[in-house]
Design a protein around this motif. Structure first.
Motif, PDB file in Angstrom:
ATOM      1  N   HIS A  22       0.831  -1.206   0.000  1.00 12.39           N
ATOM      2  CA  HIS A  22       0.000   0.000   0.000  1.00 12.39           C
ATOM      3  C   HIS A  22       0.865   1.257   0.000  1.00 12.39           C
ATOM      4  O   HIS A  22       0.550   2.227  -0.699  1.00 12.39           O
ATOM      5  CB  HIS A  22      -0.945   0.016   1.205  1.00 12.39           C
ATOM      6  N   LEU A  23       1.943   1.250   0.777  1.00 16.19           N
ATOM      7  CA  LEU A  23       2.838   2.411   0.825  1.00 16.19           C
ATOM      8  C   LEU A  23       3.480   2.661  -0.539  1.00 16.19           C
ATOM      9  O   LEU A  23       3.617   3.811  -0.971  1.00 16.19           O
ATOM     10  CB  LEU A  23       3.922   2.220   1.886  1.00 16.19           C
ATOM     11  N   SER A  74       2.182   1.909  -3.426  1.00 17.34           N
ATOM     12  CA  SER A  74       1.116   2.445  -4.263  1.00 17.34           C
ATOM     13  C   SER A  74       0.883   3.925  -3.956  1.00 17.34           C
ATOM     14  O   SER A  74       0.730   4.748  -4.865  1.00 17.34           O
ATOM     15  CB  SER A  74      -0.173   1.649  -4.039  1.00 17.34           C
ATOM     16  N   ILE A  75       0.868   4.278  -2.680  1.00 18.14           N
ATOM     17  CA  ILE A  75       0.693   5.676  -2.284  1.00 18.14           C
ATOM     18  C   ILE A  75       1.849   6.517  -2.820  1.00 18.14           C
ATOM     19  O   ILE A  75       1.632   7.620  -3.338  1.00 18.14           O
ATOM     20  CB  ILE A  75       0.583   5.792  -0.747  1.00 18.14           C
ATOM     21  N   ASN A  99       1.328   7.169  -6.422  1.00 21.33           N
ATOM     22  CA  ASN A  99       0.272   8.169  -6.619  1.00 21.33           C
ATOM     23  C   ASN A  99       0.791   9.578  -6.322  1.00 21.33           C
ATOM     24  O   ASN A  99       0.463  10.528  -7.038  1.00 21.33           O
ATOM     25  CB  ASN A  99      -0.940   7.869  -5.735  1.00 21.33           C
TER      26      ASN A  99
END
Length: 88
Positions: free
Chosen positions: A58-59, A61-62, A65
């Protein structure tokens, strides 16, 4: 040695072995409990490792982004600079 002496020795040995047998059973029970606790701890560690891997994903992916947002903002900054230089 006669039979009575042998029986007395056997009885003495039985009495002497009782606490040893009891301690052996207690030690066996403790080892079983510790073995179970090790299995529980391993399962918890595996879950934590799995959760950490998900968080790491998730990190990433963040971060990707945020990089994309920075690119868009950078282009907007260039556009703003160009527009400021144009005569009105």
């Amino acid at each position: 040695m006669n039979k009575e002496d042998l029986k007395a020795i056997q009885e003495l040995l039985r009495e002497e072995l009782k606490p040893i047998k009891s301690q052996l059973k207690e030690n066996t029970d403790i080892l079983k409990a510790l073995g179970h606790k090790v299995e529980v701890n391993k399962a918890e560690i595996d879950k934590i490792s799995n959760d950490t891997a998900h968080i790491s994903g998730h990190l990433k992916s963040i971060g990707e982004n945020i990089d994309a947002v920075k690119e868009v903002l950078g282009r907007h900054e260039v556009d703003i600079t160009v527009l400021k230089r144009r005569p009105v």
